[in-house]
Design a protein around this motif. Structure first.
Motif, PDB file in Angstrom:
ATOM      1  N   UNK A  50       2.807 -10.681 -11.253  1.00 13.11           N
ATOM      2  CA  UNK A  50       1.818 -10.779 -10.183  1.00 13.11           C
ATOM      3  C   UNK A  50       2.058 -12.034  -9.337  1.00 13.11           C
ATOM      4  N   UNK A  51       2.387 -13.146 -10.005  1.00  9.93           N
ATOM      5  CA  UNK A  51       2.641 -14.378  -9.264  1.00  9.93           C
ATOM      6  C   UNK A  51       3.805 -14.210  -8.300  1.00  9.93           C
ATOM      7  N   UNK A  52       4.912 -13.654  -8.781  1.00  8.20           N
ATOM      8  CA  UNK A  52       6.079 -13.461  -7.934  1.00  8.20           C
ATOM      9  C   UNK A  52       5.783 -12.494  -6.797  1.00  8.20           C
ATOM     10  N   UNK A  53       5.136 -11.387  -7.123  1.00 11.56           N
ATOM     11  CA  UNK A  53       4.803 -10.392  -6.100  1.00 11.56           C
ATOM     12  C   UNK A  53       3.941 -11.011  -5.004  1.00 11.56           C
ATOM     13  N   UNK A  54       2.969 -11.833  -5.412  1.00 15.90           N
ATOM     14  CA  UNK A  54       2.069 -12.454  -4.445  1.00 15.90           C
ATOM     15  C   UNK A  54       2.790 -13.448  -3.546  1.00 15.90           C
ATOM     16  N   UNK A  55       3.780 -14.171  -4.106  1.00 16.97           N
ATOM     17  CA  UNK A  55       4.525 -15.133  -3.294  1.00 16.97           C
ATOM     18  C   UNK A  55       5.441 -14.423  -2.291  1.00 16.97           C
ATOM     19  N   UNK A  56       5.989 -13.261  -2.695  1.00 16.12           N
ATOM     20  CA  UNK A  56       6.917 -12.539  -1.831  1.00 16.12           C
ATOM     21  C   UNK A  56       6.205 -11.805  -0.702  1.00 16.12           C
ATOM     22  N   UNK A  57       4.996 -11.334  -0.980  1.00 17.85           N
ATOM     23  CA  UNK A  57       4.257 -10.613   0.056  1.00 17.85           C
ATOM     24  C   UNK A  57       3.222  -9.694  -0.544  1.00 17.85           C
ATOM     25  N   UNK A  58       2.124  -9.512   0.157  1.00 23.35           N
ATOM     26  CA  UNK A  58       1.053  -8.602  -0.264  1.00 23.35           C
ATOM     27  C   UNK A  58       0.693  -7.736   0.934  1.00 23.35           C
ATOM     28  N   UNK A  59       0.821  -6.437   0.767  1.00 23.37           N
ATOM     29  CA  UNK A  59       0.532  -5.518   1.865  1.00 23.37           C
ATOM     30  C   UNK A  59      -0.857  -5.781   2.435  1.00 23.37           C
ATOM     31  N   UNK A  60      -0.945  -5.847   3.742  1.00 21.33           N
ATOM     32  CA  UNK A  60      -2.186  -6.079   4.487  1.00 21.33           C
ATOM     33  C   UNK A  60      -2.688  -7.519   4.381  1.00 21.33           C
ATOM     34  N   UNK A  62       0.037 -10.643   3.756  1.00 23.61           N
ATOM     35  CA  UNK A  62       1.099 -11.470   4.316  1.00 23.61           C
ATOM     36  C   UNK A  62       2.444 -10.888   3.907  1.00 23.61           C
ATOM     37  N   UNK A  63       3.490 -11.262   4.654  1.00 21.25           N
ATOM     38  CA  UNK A  63       4.840 -10.801   4.347  1.00 21.25           C
ATOM     39  C   UNK A  63       5.743 -11.968   3.968  1.00 21.25           C
ATOM     40  N   UNK A  64       5.132 -13.090   3.633  1.00 20.80           N
ATOM     41  CA  UNK A  64       5.889 -14.274   3.233  1.00 20.80           C
ATOM     42  C   UNK A  64       5.094 -15.527   3.517  1.00 20.80           C
ATOM     43  N   UNK A  65       5.112 -16.473   2.579  1.00 23.81           N
ATOM     44  CA  UNK A  65       4.390 -17.734   2.733  1.00 23.81           C
ATOM     45  C   UNK A  65       5.340 -18.848   3.138  1.00 23.81           C
ATOM     46  N   UNK A  66       4.845 -19.742   3.985  1.00 22.92           N
ATOM     47  CA  UNK A  66       5.633 -20.906   4.387  1.00 22.92           C
ATOM     48  C   UNK A  66       5.319 -22.134   3.544  1.00 22.92           C
ATOM     49  N   UNK A  67       4.176 -22.116   2.878  1.00 24.12           N
ATOM     50  CA  UNK A  67       3.782 -23.240   2.035  1.00 24.12           C
ATOM     51  C   UNK A  67       2.790 -22.741   0.998  1.00 24.12           C
ATOM     52  N   UNK A  68       2.641 -23.523  -0.072  1.00 22.14           N
ATOM     53  CA  UNK A  68       1.762 -23.131  -1.160  1.00 22.14           C
ATOM     54  C   UNK A  68       0.961 -24.330  -1.638  1.00 22.14           C
ATOM     55  N   UNK A  69      -0.334 -24.097  -1.861  1.00 25.65           N
ATOM     56  CA  UNK A  69      -1.205 -25.087  -2.491  1.00 25.65           C
ATOM     57  C   UNK A  69      -1.664 -24.481  -3.811  1.00 25.65           C
ATOM     58  N   UNK A  70      -1.308 -25.119  -4.909  1.00 24.20           N
ATOM     59  CA  UNK A  70      -1.636 -24.576  -6.236  1.00 24.20           C
ATOM     60  C   UNK A  70      -2.751 -25.410  -6.872  1.00 24.20           C
ATOM     61  N   UNK A  71      -3.961 -24.828  -6.905  1.00 23.62           N
ATOM     62  CA  UNK A  71      -5.127 -25.497  -7.471  1.00 23.62           C
ATOM     63  C   UNK A  71      -5.681 -24.764  -8.684  1.00 23.62           C
ATOM     64  N   UNK A 101       9.650 -20.803  -6.007  1.00 19.64           N
ATOM     65  CA  UNK A 101      11.094 -21.064  -5.928  1.00 19.64           C
ATOM     66  C   UNK A 101      11.865 -19.785  -5.634  1.00 19.64           C
ATOM     67  N   UNK A 102      11.564 -18.710  -6.369  1.00 22.65           N
ATOM     68  CA  UNK A 102      12.244 -17.438  -6.161  1.00 22.65           C
ATOM     69  C   UNK A 102      11.988 -16.876  -4.769  1.00 22.65           C
ATOM     70  N   UNK A 103      10.789 -17.133  -4.256  1.00 29.87           N
ATOM     71  CA  UNK A 103      10.412 -16.600  -2.944  1.00 29.87           C
ATOM     72  C   UNK A 103      10.901 -17.476  -1.790  1.00 29.87           C
ATOM     73  N   UNK A 104      11.533 -18.602  -2.104  1.00 28.48           N
ATOM     74  CA  UNK A 104      12.067 -19.473  -1.056  1.00 28.48           C
ATOM     75  C   UNK A 104      11.032 -20.330  -0.363  1.00 28.48           C
ATOM     76  N   UNK A 105       9.889 -20.561  -1.018  1.00 33.44           N
ATOM     77  CA  UNK A 105       8.852 -21.431  -0.438  1.00 33.44           C
ATOM     78  C   UNK A 105       9.258 -22.873  -0.710  1.00 33.44           C
TER      79      UNK A 105
END
Length: 276
Positions: A50-60, A62-71, A101-105
């Motif tokens: 789920x973590x990887x899928x969410x970083x790569x994209x979620x239909x409706x 986003x199709x990719x994140x440019x940055x991440x805040x992990x709280x 990392x895998x998603x290139x963020x």
């Protein structure tokens, strides 16, 4: 930027989402609870898929994140058994950082804690105010944060131009919680926090500054209000709580004993809210 925020439903998470959106960013919140909508996706970060899928994209969403805040985290010891706190938090942070990392963020900010630097300070720190050079874990939550910082420092080396910033937050106070400072005149109030605190909105501002200023590599910053959460002068508090511990000659009258000098100097942090 398009920014993902894990733990978006928490006290600091809500303030961070609001701040980043007000700064003009597109924000996608991730948490275990909440009603899915245009800016939020429910997720279980203990599941790496789920973590990887969410970083790569979620239909409706986003199709990719440019940055991440992990709280996202179990926020304190005691909510679940001690070992479960460590296992859950370290696994979730690994899953999230490795998925990023895998998603290139390449730009990540994550929440570390005052617990990684001695909380509840039964043992005196080497000097006051306590800066980012000191690490000490006295419970499983703090041990997890020390491990997460070490893990992030290594993972920052794994990609070109990767920036990972750990923010060591102290006790986060919401705008409607200021009544807790009614005890501020008590001599040992907030002793376990070395007198420190941070308004959730100022904590969110620190996240925004760290995202904007992130440079390749790994950095750690203490995040607290520059002034203490007690009415006693800081030098008097230091002498009462930690007799014999060296205190900086230039310590301000009510300066936080959790040093924010690096945060102010390098990121330009200025608190906008003070319980006083």
């Amino acid at each position: 930027m398009i920014i993902g925020v894990t733990g978006s439903g928490g006290k600091l998470g809500r303030a961070t989402v609001e701040r980043l959106r007000s700064d003009g960013h597109e924000v996608i919140g991730f948490d275990t609870v909440g009603h899915p909508g245009p800016g939020f996706t429910r997720i279980d970060l203990t599941d790496y898929g789920q973590a990887l899928d969410a970083m790569l994209g979620v239909t409706a969403r986003h199709s990719g994140l440019e940055a991440l805040v992990h709280l996202a985290a179990i926020p304190v010891n005691g909510l679940v058994p001690d070992a479960a706190t460590f296992h859950a938090n370290v696994a979730v942070t690994f899953n999230t950082l490795f998925a990023a990392h895998r998603a290139g963020i390449r730009r990540v900010v994550f929440a570390s804690s005052i617990t990684a630097m001695g909380f509840p300070f039964d043992e005196a720190p080497p000097a006051l105010p306590v800066d980012e050079s000191y690490s000490a874990a006295n419970n499983t939550y703090g041990l997890g944060k020390v491990v997460e910082e070490a893990m992030a420092a290594q993972m920052a080396r794994w990609g070109e131009d990767v920036s990972i910033t750990a923010l060591r937050f102290t006790n986060v106070v919401a705008p409607d919680e200021y009544e807790i400072f009614e005890r501020a005149s008590e001599p040992d109030y907030r002793r376990d926090l070395i007198g420190s605190w941070i308004d959730a909105r100022d904590g969110a501002a620190a996240v925004a500054l760290a995202l904007a200023a992130g440079r390749p590599g790994f950095e750690v910053y203490n995040v607290a209000a520059p002034t203490s959460g007690t009415r006693q002068a800081s030098r008097a508090a230091a002498a009462r709580w930690f007799p014999g511990t060296p205190v900086a000659d230039d310590l301000g009258e009510f300066e936080s004993l959790m040093s924010t000098r690096k945060l102010q100097r390098e990121l330009g942090f200025r608190a906008e809210h003070d319980w006083r």
